[in-house]
Design a protein around this motif. Sequence first.
Motif, PDB file in Angstrom:
ATOM      1  N   VAL A  44       0.114  19.993   1.879  1.00 20.95           N
ATOM      2  CA  VAL A  44       0.981  20.360   3.003  1.00 20.95           C
ATOM      3  C   VAL A  44       1.638  21.700   2.763  1.00 20.95           C
ATOM      4  CG1 VAL A  44       3.090  19.728   4.212  1.00 20.95           C
ATOM      5  CG2 VAL A  44       1.363  17.998   3.735  1.00 20.95           C
ATOM      6  N   THR A  45       2.145  21.899   1.583  1.00 22.98           N
ATOM      7  CA  THR A  45       2.836  23.148   1.270  1.00 22.98           C
ATOM      8  C   THR A  45       1.877  24.254   0.887  1.00 22.98           C
ATOM      9  OG1 THR A  45       3.118  22.376  -1.011  1.00 22.98           O
ATOM     10  CG2 THR A  45       4.900  21.926   0.540  1.00 22.98           C
ATOM     11  N   ASP A  46       0.589  23.908   0.661  1.00 24.79           N
ATOM     12  CA  ASP A  46      -0.432  24.898   0.320  1.00 24.79           C
ATOM     13  C   ASP A  46      -0.052  25.678  -0.927  1.00 24.79           C
ATOM     14  OD1 ASP A  46      -2.811  26.155   0.517  1.00 24.79           O
ATOM     15  OD2 ASP A  46      -2.148  27.668   1.972  1.00 24.79           O
ATOM     16  N   ARG A  47       0.503  24.941  -1.927  1.00 22.90           N
ATOM     17  CA  ARG A  47       0.900  25.567  -3.185  1.00 22.90           C
ATOM     18  C   ARG A  47       0.043  24.997  -4.299  1.00 22.90           C
ATOM     19  NH1 ARG A  47       7.198  24.449  -3.453  1.00 22.90           N
ATOM     20  NH2 ARG A  47       6.329  22.376  -3.134  1.00 22.90           N
TER      21      ARG A  47
ATOM     22  N   ALA B 267     -12.623  23.869  -0.712  1.00 16.65           N
ATOM     23  CA  ALA B 267     -12.156  25.000   0.088  1.00 16.65           C
ATOM     24  C   ALA B 267     -10.688  24.769   0.430  1.00 16.65           C
ATOM     25  CB  ALA B 267     -12.987  25.137   1.365  1.00 16.65           C
ATOM     26  N   PRO B 268      -9.894  25.822   0.527  1.00 18.69           N
ATOM     27  CA  PRO B 268      -8.476  25.641   0.866  1.00 18.69           C
ATOM     28  C   PRO B 268      -8.331  25.117   2.283  1.00 18.69           C
ATOM     29  CG  PRO B 268      -9.078  27.970   0.880  1.00 18.69           C
ATOM     30  CD  PRO B 268     -10.248  27.234   0.325  1.00 18.69           C
ATOM     31  N   LEU B 269      -7.253  24.380   2.482  1.00 12.63           N
ATOM     32  CA  LEU B 269      -6.994  23.819   3.800  1.00 12.63           C
ATOM     33  C   LEU B 269      -6.564  24.911   4.764  1.00 12.63           C
ATOM     34  CD1 LEU B 269      -5.017  20.568   2.951  1.00 12.63           C
ATOM     35  CD2 LEU B 269      -7.393  20.740   3.669  1.00 12.63           C
ATOM     36  N   THR B 270      -6.991  24.781   5.983  1.00  6.22           N
ATOM     37  CA  THR B 270      -6.523  25.672   7.029  1.00  6.22           C
ATOM     38  C   THR B 270      -5.115  25.251   7.453  1.00  6.22           C
ATOM     39  OG1 THR B 270      -7.449  24.282   8.780  1.00  6.22           O
ATOM     40  CG2 THR B 270      -8.884  25.976   7.831  1.00  6.22           C
ATOM     41  N   PRO B 271      -4.368  26.124   8.133  1.00  7.89           N
ATOM     42  CA  PRO B 271      -3.039  25.707   8.605  1.00  7.89           C
ATOM     43  C   PRO B 271      -3.076  24.462   9.464  1.00  7.89           C
ATOM     44  CG  PRO B 271      -3.255  28.084   8.750  1.00  7.89           C
ATOM     45  CD  PRO B 271      -4.602  27.563   8.366  1.00  7.89           C
ATOM     46  N   ALA B 272      -4.075  24.334  10.326  1.00  5.02           N
ATOM     47  CA  ALA B 272      -4.159  23.151  11.182  1.00  5.02           C
ATOM     48  C   ALA B 272      -4.395  21.889  10.352  1.00  5.02           C
ATOM     49  CB  ALA B 272      -5.270  23.321  12.214  1.00  5.02           C
TER      50      ALA B 272
ATOM     51  N   ALA C  36      -3.521  21.426   7.178  1.00  2.92           N
ATOM     52  CA  ALA C  36      -2.292  21.122   6.442  1.00  2.92           C
ATOM     53  C   ALA C  36      -1.247  20.493   7.354  1.00  2.92           C
ATOM     54  CB  ALA C  36      -1.755  22.399   5.794  1.00  2.92           C
ATOM     55  N   PHE C  37      -1.148  21.015   8.585  1.00  2.00           N
ATOM     56  CA  PHE C  37      -0.204  20.431   9.537  1.00  2.00           C
ATOM     57  C   PHE C  37      -0.589  18.994   9.872  1.00  2.00           C
ATOM     58  CE2 PHE C  37       0.867  19.401  13.929  1.00  2.00           C
ATOM     59  CZ  PHE C  37       2.220  19.622  13.946  1.00  2.00           C
ATOM     60  N   ASP C  38      -1.870  18.734  10.091  1.00  2.00           N
ATOM     61  CA  ASP C  38      -2.314  17.382  10.408  1.00  2.00           C
ATOM     62  C   ASP C  38      -2.027  16.421   9.258  1.00  2.00           C
ATOM     63  OD1 ASP C  38      -3.148  18.486  12.725  1.00  2.00           O
ATOM     64  OD2 ASP C  38      -5.301  18.363  12.309  1.00  2.00           O
ATOM     65  N   ALA C  39      -2.163  16.914   8.016  1.00  2.00           N
ATOM     66  CA  ALA C  39      -1.864  16.067   6.868  1.00  2.00           C
ATOM     67  C   ALA C  39      -0.380  15.710   6.822  1.00  2.00           C
ATOM     68  CB  ALA C  39      -2.282  16.762   5.580  1.00  2.00           C
ATOM     69  N   LEU C  40       0.475  16.690   7.078  1.00  4.08           N
ATOM     70  CA  LEU C  40       1.917  16.417   7.090  1.00  4.08           C
ATOM     71  C   LEU C  40       2.268  15.464   8.224  1.00  4.08           C
ATOM     72  CD1 LEU C  40       4.816  17.024   6.111  1.00  4.08           C
ATOM     73  CD2 LEU C  40       4.835  18.959   7.700  1.00  4.08           C
ATOM     74  N   TYR C  41       1.673  15.660   9.383  1.00  5.70           N
ATOM     75  CA  TYR C  41       1.968  14.811  10.533  1.00  5.70           C
ATOM     76  C   TYR C  41       1.522  13.370  10.275  1.00  5.70           C
ATOM     77  CZ  TYR C  41       2.241  13.291  15.391  1.00  5.70           C
ATOM     78  OH  TYR C  41       2.545  12.615  16.536  1.00  5.70           O
ATOM     79  N   GLY C  42       0.317  13.206   9.788  1.00  4.23           N
ATOM     80  CA  GLY C  42      -0.162  11.855   9.535  1.00  4.23           C
ATOM     81  C   GLY C  42       0.620  11.138   8.452  1.00  4.23           C
ATOM     82  N   PHE C  43       1.192  11.909   7.526  1.00  5.24           N
ATOM     83  CA  PHE C  43       1.932  11.300   6.425  1.00  5.24           C
ATOM     84  C   PHE C  43       3.361  10.940   6.815  1.00  5.24           C
ATOM     85  CE2 PHE C  43       4.049  11.430   2.228  1.00  5.24           C
ATOM     86  CZ  PHE C  43       3.251  10.508   1.570  1.00  5.24           C
TER      87      PHE C  43
END
Length: 355
Positions: free
Chosen positions: A72-75, A90-95, A97-104
Amino acid sequence: MTPNPASPLPPPTERRRLREAGSLTQDQLAERLGIPGRTVHAWETGRTTPRGRRREAYVALLAELSRVEAKVTDRPDKHPALPEPAPAAAPLTPAQAFDALYGFCAPALVRQAYLLCGRRGLASESVERAFQLAWQRWPEVAVDRDPAGWVRATAYEYALSPWHRLRPSHRHPEPPPRDADDRALQDVLLELPPPYRRTLLLHDGVGLGLPETAAETEASTPATAGRLLHAREVIAGRLPELADPPVLHRRLAELASAERLNPPGPPAVRTDGERRSRFWTRTAIASTVALIGATTFTLRTAPTHYEPPVPAGVRVQGVPPRVALGPLSQEETRLRTKLRRAAAHGPERLLPVSR
Protein backbone atom coordinates in the motif's frame (compact mmCIF):
# COMPACT_ATOMS: atom_id res chain seq x y z
CA MET A 1 8.85 -25.04 24.54
CA THR A 2 11.80 -23.41 22.78
CA PRO A 3 10.76 -20.77 20.25
CA ASN A 4 11.25 -21.74 16.66
CA PRO A 5 14.15 -19.69 15.28
CA ALA A 6 12.56 -19.86 11.81
CA SER A 7 9.55 -17.89 13.03
CA PRO A 8 10.81 -14.52 14.32
CA LEU A 9 8.20 -12.51 16.23
CA PRO A 10 8.20 -8.68 16.24
CA PRO A 11 8.04 -6.72 19.50
CA PRO A 12 4.63 -6.21 21.15
CA THR A 13 4.34 -2.61 20.02
CA GLU A 14 4.98 -3.63 16.40
CA ARG A 15 2.37 -6.39 16.64
CA ARG A 16 -0.21 -3.89 17.72
CA ARG A 17 0.84 -1.36 15.07
CA LEU A 18 0.48 -3.91 12.28
CA ARG A 19 -2.98 -4.88 13.49
CA GLU A 20 -4.09 -1.24 13.65
CA ALA A 21 -2.60 -0.52 10.22
CA GLY A 22 -4.80 -3.29 8.90
CA SER A 23 -7.89 -1.78 10.57
CA LEU A 24 -8.46 -4.98 12.55
CA THR A 25 -9.78 -5.13 16.08
CA GLN A 26 -8.35 -7.57 18.56
CA ASP A 27 -11.48 -9.70 18.29
CA GLN A 28 -11.31 -9.78 14.51
CA LEU A 29 -7.67 -10.84 14.59
CA ALA A 30 -8.46 -13.44 17.24
CA GLU A 31 -11.30 -14.78 15.09
CA ARG A 32 -8.91 -15.28 12.18
CA LEU A 33 -6.53 -17.15 14.44
CA GLY A 34 -9.25 -19.07 16.27
CA ILE A 35 -8.24 -17.83 19.72
CA PRO A 36 -9.91 -15.69 22.42
CA GLY A 37 -9.67 -11.92 22.11
CA ARG A 38 -8.01 -11.52 25.49
CA THR A 39 -5.13 -13.69 24.24
CA VAL A 40 -4.34 -11.19 21.49
CA HIS A 41 -4.44 -8.40 24.07
CA ALA A 42 -1.93 -10.28 26.20
CA TRP A 43 0.35 -10.83 23.20
CA GLU A 44 0.28 -7.16 22.23
CA THR A 45 1.03 -5.97 25.76
CA GLY A 46 3.91 -8.44 26.16
CA ARG A 47 2.41 -10.27 29.13
CA THR A 48 2.50 -13.58 27.25
CA THR A 49 4.19 -14.94 24.15
CA PRO A 50 2.56 -17.28 21.61
CA ARG A 51 4.01 -20.74 21.24
CA GLY A 52 3.69 -23.72 18.98
CA ARG A 53 1.10 -23.64 16.22
CA ARG A 54 -0.42 -20.44 17.53
CA ARG A 55 2.94 -18.74 17.16
CA GLU A 56 3.33 -19.98 13.60
CA ALA A 57 -0.15 -18.77 12.66
CA TYR A 58 0.38 -15.43 14.41
CA VAL A 59 3.73 -14.86 12.69
CA ALA A 60 2.22 -15.72 9.30
CA LEU A 61 -0.67 -13.31 9.83
CA LEU A 62 1.66 -10.49 10.92
CA ALA A 63 3.83 -11.16 7.88
CA GLU A 64 0.75 -10.87 5.67
CA LEU A 65 -0.19 -7.58 7.31
CA SER A 66 3.35 -6.32 6.80
CA ARG A 67 3.32 -7.27 3.11
CA VAL A 68 -0.01 -5.55 2.54
CA GLU A 69 1.23 -2.43 4.30
CA ALA A 70 4.41 -2.42 2.21
CA LYS A 71 2.37 -2.76 -1.01
CA VAL A 72 0.00 0.00 0.00
CA THR A 73 2.72 2.44 0.92
CA ASP A 74 4.93 1.26 -1.97
CA ARG A 75 7.98 1.26 0.31
CA PRO A 76 10.67 -1.40 0.14
CA ASP A 77 11.48 -1.25 3.86
CA LYS A 78 10.00 -3.97 6.06
CA HIS A 79 10.26 -4.59 9.77
CA PRO A 80 13.53 -6.46 10.42
CA ALA A 81 11.86 -8.92 12.79
CA LEU A 82 9.41 -10.15 10.17
CA PRO A 83 10.25 -12.72 7.51
CA GLU A 84 11.03 -11.11 4.18
CA PRO A 85 8.40 -11.78 1.53
CA ALA A 86 9.34 -13.04 -1.87
CA PRO A 87 10.35 -10.26 -4.27
CA ALA A 88 7.53 -9.14 -6.51
CA ALA A 89 7.85 -9.64 -10.23
CA ALA A 90 6.80 -6.05 -10.94
CA PRO A 91 6.01 -3.03 -8.75
CA LEU A 92 2.39 -2.28 -8.08
CA THR A 93 0.73 0.48 -10.00
CA PRO A 94 -1.02 3.25 -8.03
CA ALA A 95 -4.40 1.74 -8.87
CA GLN A 96 -3.33 -1.70 -7.63
CA ALA A 97 -1.93 -0.24 -4.40
CA PHE A 98 -5.13 1.72 -3.85
CA ASP A 99 -7.26 -1.38 -4.47
CA ALA A 100 -5.17 -3.31 -1.95
CA LEU A 101 -5.68 -0.63 0.71
CA TYR A 102 -9.40 -0.44 -0.05
CA GLY A 103 -9.95 -4.17 0.10
CA PHE A 104 -8.01 -4.40 3.35
CA CYS A 105 -9.62 -1.47 5.21
CA ALA A 106 -13.03 -0.71 3.71
CA PRO A 107 -15.09 -3.53 5.30
CA ALA A 108 -13.94 -2.69 8.83
CA LEU A 109 -14.27 1.07 8.27
CA VAL A 110 -17.88 0.75 7.16
CA ARG A 111 -18.78 -1.05 10.38
CA GLN A 112 -16.93 1.54 12.46
CA ALA A 113 -18.66 4.42 10.68
CA TYR A 114 -22.01 2.76 11.36
CA LEU A 115 -21.24 2.81 15.09
CA LEU A 116 -20.47 6.54 14.83
CA CYS A 117 -23.54 7.73 12.93
CA GLY A 118 -26.09 4.90 13.31
CA ARG A 119 -27.03 5.11 9.61
CA ARG A 120 -26.17 2.40 7.13
CA GLY A 121 -26.23 4.57 4.03
CA LEU A 122 -24.17 7.32 5.61
CA ALA A 123 -21.61 4.79 6.83
CA SER A 124 -21.04 3.45 3.30
CA GLU A 125 -21.01 6.98 1.89
CA SER A 126 -18.44 8.13 4.46
CA VAL A 127 -16.02 5.36 3.59
CA GLU A 128 -16.57 5.89 -0.14
CA ARG A 129 -15.90 9.64 0.13
CA ALA A 130 -12.83 9.05 2.28
CA PHE A 131 -11.31 6.69 -0.29
CA GLN A 132 -12.24 9.04 -3.13
CA LEU A 133 -10.31 11.79 -1.37
CA ALA A 134 -7.46 9.36 -0.76
CA TRP A 135 -7.33 8.53 -4.48
CA GLN A 136 -7.25 12.23 -5.37
CA ARG A 137 -4.33 12.69 -2.95
CA TRP A 138 -2.74 9.32 -3.55
CA PRO A 139 0.85 10.61 -3.87
CA GLU A 140 0.45 12.04 -0.36
CA VAL A 141 -1.44 9.08 1.11
CA ALA A 142 0.85 6.45 -0.42
CA VAL A 143 3.90 7.73 1.50
CA ASP A 144 2.02 8.35 4.75
CA ARG A 145 3.29 6.30 7.68
CA ASP A 146 -0.25 5.09 8.37
CA PRO A 147 -2.45 5.23 5.24
CA ALA A 148 -5.20 3.24 6.96
CA GLY A 149 -5.29 5.79 9.77
CA TRP A 150 -5.42 8.63 7.23
CA VAL A 151 -8.49 7.14 5.56
CA ARG A 152 -10.06 6.27 8.92
CA ALA A 153 -9.76 9.84 10.20
CA THR A 154 -11.29 11.20 6.98
CA ALA A 155 -14.21 8.75 7.11
CA TYR A 156 -14.87 9.55 10.79
CA GLU A 157 -14.94 13.30 10.14
CA TYR A 158 -17.38 12.88 7.25
CA ALA A 159 -19.65 10.55 9.24
CA LEU A 160 -19.79 12.99 12.18
CA SER A 161 -20.35 16.12 10.08
CA PRO A 162 -23.28 18.13 11.55
CA TRP A 163 -24.45 19.17 8.05
CA HIS A 164 -25.93 15.73 7.39
CA ARG A 165 -28.91 16.54 9.60
CA LEU A 166 -30.05 19.08 6.98
CA ARG A 167 -30.37 16.45 4.26
CA PRO A 168 -33.91 15.30 3.37
CA SER A 169 -32.94 11.65 3.75
CA HIS A 170 -32.10 12.21 7.42
CA ARG A 171 -35.56 13.40 8.36
CA HIS A 172 -36.73 9.81 8.71
CA PRO A 173 -35.07 7.45 11.23
CA GLU A 174 -33.58 4.20 10.03
CA PRO A 175 -34.76 0.81 11.29
CA PRO A 176 -32.91 -0.05 14.53
CA PRO A 177 -30.99 -3.30 15.03
CA ARG A 178 -33.09 -6.39 15.53
CA ASP A 179 -31.52 -7.47 18.81
CA ALA A 180 -32.76 -5.61 21.90
CA ASP A 181 -29.28 -5.45 23.45
CA ASP A 182 -27.85 -4.03 20.23
CA ARG A 183 -30.58 -1.40 20.14
CA ALA A 184 -29.88 -0.38 23.73
CA LEU A 185 -26.14 -0.06 23.09
CA GLN A 186 -26.68 1.91 19.89
CA ASP A 187 -29.05 4.31 21.65
CA VAL A 188 -26.47 5.02 24.34
CA LEU A 189 -23.72 5.53 21.78
CA LEU A 190 -25.76 7.99 19.73
CA GLU A 191 -26.60 9.99 22.87
CA LEU A 192 -22.91 10.65 23.49
CA PRO A 193 -21.43 13.85 22.01
CA PRO A 194 -19.55 13.13 18.76
CA PRO A 195 -16.03 13.72 20.21
CA TYR A 196 -16.76 11.34 23.12
CA ARG A 197 -18.27 8.76 20.77
CA ARG A 198 -15.25 8.91 18.48
CA THR A 199 -12.81 8.62 21.37
CA LEU A 200 -14.64 5.59 22.78
CA LEU A 201 -14.73 3.86 19.41
CA LEU A 202 -11.04 4.41 18.71
CA HIS A 203 -9.87 3.29 22.13
CA ASP A 204 -12.33 0.57 23.17
CA GLY A 205 -13.52 -0.40 19.69
CA VAL A 206 -10.54 -0.25 17.36
CA GLY A 207 -8.03 -0.78 20.17
CA LEU A 208 -5.80 2.28 19.77
CA GLY A 209 -3.78 3.45 22.72
CA LEU A 210 -4.53 6.66 24.56
CA PRO A 211 -1.73 8.69 22.86
CA GLU A 212 -2.72 7.41 19.41
CA THR A 213 -6.39 8.20 20.10
CA ALA A 214 -5.48 11.71 21.26
CA ALA A 215 -3.40 12.29 18.12
CA GLU A 216 -6.15 11.11 15.77
CA THR A 217 -8.85 13.17 17.50
CA GLU A 218 -6.53 16.21 17.67
CA ALA A 219 -6.89 16.55 21.43
CA SER A 220 -4.52 16.45 24.37
CA THR A 221 -3.97 13.20 26.21
CA PRO A 222 -5.67 14.42 29.45
CA ALA A 223 -8.69 15.64 27.48
CA THR A 224 -8.89 12.32 25.64
CA ALA A 225 -8.71 10.41 28.91
CA GLY A 226 -11.50 12.56 30.34
CA ARG A 227 -13.71 11.93 27.31
CA LEU A 228 -13.07 8.20 27.51
CA LEU A 229 -13.90 7.99 31.21
CA HIS A 230 -17.05 10.06 30.78
CA ALA A 231 -18.25 7.90 27.90
CA ARG A 232 -17.62 4.73 29.91
CA GLU A 233 -19.51 6.15 32.89
CA VAL A 234 -22.53 7.01 30.74
CA ILE A 235 -22.61 3.53 29.20
CA ALA A 236 -22.11 1.84 32.58
CA GLY A 237 -24.93 3.93 34.05
CA ARG A 238 -27.36 2.81 31.36
CA LEU A 239 -25.95 -0.69 30.77
CA PRO A 240 -24.20 -1.91 33.94
CA GLU A 241 -23.17 -5.18 32.30
CA LEU A 242 -20.82 -3.19 30.00
CA ALA A 243 -18.86 -1.50 32.80
CA ASP A 244 -15.84 -3.72 32.10
CA PRO A 245 -13.81 -2.35 29.12
CA PRO A 246 -13.06 -5.81 27.61
CA VAL A 247 -16.78 -6.63 27.67
CA LEU A 248 -17.57 -3.26 26.07
CA HIS A 249 -14.95 -3.94 23.42
CA ARG A 250 -16.56 -7.27 22.58
CA ARG A 251 -20.06 -5.80 22.45
CA LEU A 252 -18.94 -2.99 20.14
CA ALA A 253 -17.46 -5.55 17.77
CA GLU A 254 -20.66 -7.61 17.88
CA LEU A 255 -22.83 -4.56 17.20
CA ALA A 256 -20.66 -3.53 14.26
CA SER A 257 -20.65 -7.05 12.81
CA ALA A 258 -24.42 -7.50 13.15
CA GLU A 259 -25.11 -5.28 10.14
CA ARG A 260 -24.28 -6.51 6.65
CA LEU A 261 -22.67 -3.45 5.14
CA ASN A 262 -20.98 -4.03 1.80
CA PRO A 263 -19.06 -1.07 0.35
CA PRO A 264 -18.77 -0.74 -3.44
CA GLY A 265 -15.79 -2.15 -5.28
CA PRO A 266 -12.55 -0.16 -5.51
CA PRO A 267 -12.79 0.43 -9.30
CA ALA A 268 -16.20 2.07 -8.84
CA VAL A 269 -14.82 4.24 -6.03
CA ARG A 270 -11.88 5.36 -8.16
CA THR A 271 -14.16 6.08 -11.14
CA ASP A 272 -16.64 8.07 -9.06
CA GLY A 273 -13.81 9.98 -7.43
CA GLU A 274 -12.30 10.91 -10.79
CA ARG A 275 -15.73 11.95 -12.12
CA ARG A 276 -16.35 14.09 -9.06
CA SER A 277 -12.90 15.65 -9.34
CA ARG A 278 -13.49 16.52 -13.01
CA PHE A 279 -16.86 18.05 -12.19
CA TRP A 280 -15.50 20.34 -9.49
CA THR A 281 -12.51 21.24 -11.65
CA ARG A 282 -14.79 22.29 -14.49
CA THR A 283 -16.99 24.19 -12.05
CA ALA A 284 -13.99 26.07 -10.72
CA ILE A 285 -12.83 26.89 -14.26
CA ALA A 286 -16.31 28.12 -15.24
CA SER A 287 -16.54 30.28 -12.12
CA THR A 288 -13.11 31.74 -12.82
CA VAL A 289 -14.05 32.55 -16.44
CA ALA A 290 -17.30 34.20 -15.29
CA LEU A 291 -15.40 36.28 -12.74
CA ILE A 292 -12.87 37.36 -15.35
CA GLY A 293 -15.69 38.30 -17.75
CA ALA A 294 -17.49 40.34 -15.12
CA THR A 295 -14.27 42.11 -14.20
CA THR A 296 -13.52 42.90 -17.86
CA PHE A 297 -17.03 44.25 -18.47
CA THR A 298 -16.76 46.45 -15.39
CA LEU A 299 -13.43 47.85 -16.52
CA ARG A 300 -14.84 48.57 -20.00
CA THR A 301 -17.95 50.36 -18.82
CA ALA A 302 -16.63 52.13 -15.76
CA PRO A 303 -15.97 55.94 -16.01
CA THR A 304 -12.39 56.96 -16.61
CA HIS A 305 -12.48 60.08 -14.43
CA TYR A 306 -14.10 61.22 -11.28
CA GLU A 307 -17.49 62.85 -11.59
CA PRO A 308 -18.58 64.61 -8.42
CA PRO A 309 -22.18 64.07 -7.50
CA VAL A 310 -24.74 66.78 -8.19
CA PRO A 311 -25.14 68.83 -5.02
CA ALA A 312 -28.47 69.44 -3.46
CA GLY A 313 -30.48 72.46 -4.68
CA VAL A 314 -29.68 75.88 -3.14
CA ARG A 315 -31.77 79.03 -2.98
CA VAL A 316 -31.12 81.46 -5.84
CA GLN A 317 -30.21 84.94 -4.61
CA GLY A 318 -31.79 88.15 -5.94
CA VAL A 319 -35.24 86.79 -6.84
CA PRO A 320 -38.08 88.05 -4.66
CA PRO A 321 -40.02 85.31 -3.03
CA ARG A 322 -43.44 84.42 -4.29
CA VAL A 323 -46.20 85.71 -2.07
CA ALA A 324 -49.56 84.16 -1.58
CA LEU A 325 -52.88 85.92 -2.43
CA GLY A 326 -54.18 88.10 0.34
CA PRO A 327 -55.94 91.39 1.07
CA LEU A 328 -54.91 94.35 -1.16
CA SER A 329 -53.09 97.24 0.28
CA GLN A 330 -54.51 100.76 0.16
CA GLU A 331 -52.40 101.68 -2.82
CA GLU A 332 -53.40 98.55 -4.71
CA THR A 333 -57.06 99.21 -3.97
CA ARG A 334 -56.84 102.75 -5.43
CA LEU A 335 -55.09 101.40 -8.52
CA ARG A 336 -57.80 98.77 -9.10
CA THR A 337 -60.54 101.37 -8.73
CA LYS A 338 -58.80 103.64 -11.18
CA LEU A 339 -58.42 100.90 -13.76
CA ARG A 340 -62.02 99.91 -13.51
CA ARG A 341 -63.23 103.49 -13.99
CA ALA A 342 -60.87 104.12 -16.90
CA ALA A 343 -62.04 101.04 -18.74
CA ALA A 344 -65.56 102.51 -19.25
CA HIS A 345 -64.24 105.52 -21.16
CA GLY A 346 -62.25 105.67 -24.34
CA PRO A 347 -62.87 104.53 -27.91
CA GLU A 348 -60.36 101.68 -27.84
CA ARG A 349 -62.14 99.59 -25.22
CA LEU A 350 -65.48 97.84 -25.15
CA LEU A 351 -67.49 97.52 -22.04
CA PRO A 352 -69.81 94.49 -21.88
CA VAL A 353 -73.36 95.43 -20.95
CA SER A 354 -75.50 92.97 -19.09
CA ARG A 355 -79.10 92.34 -20.27
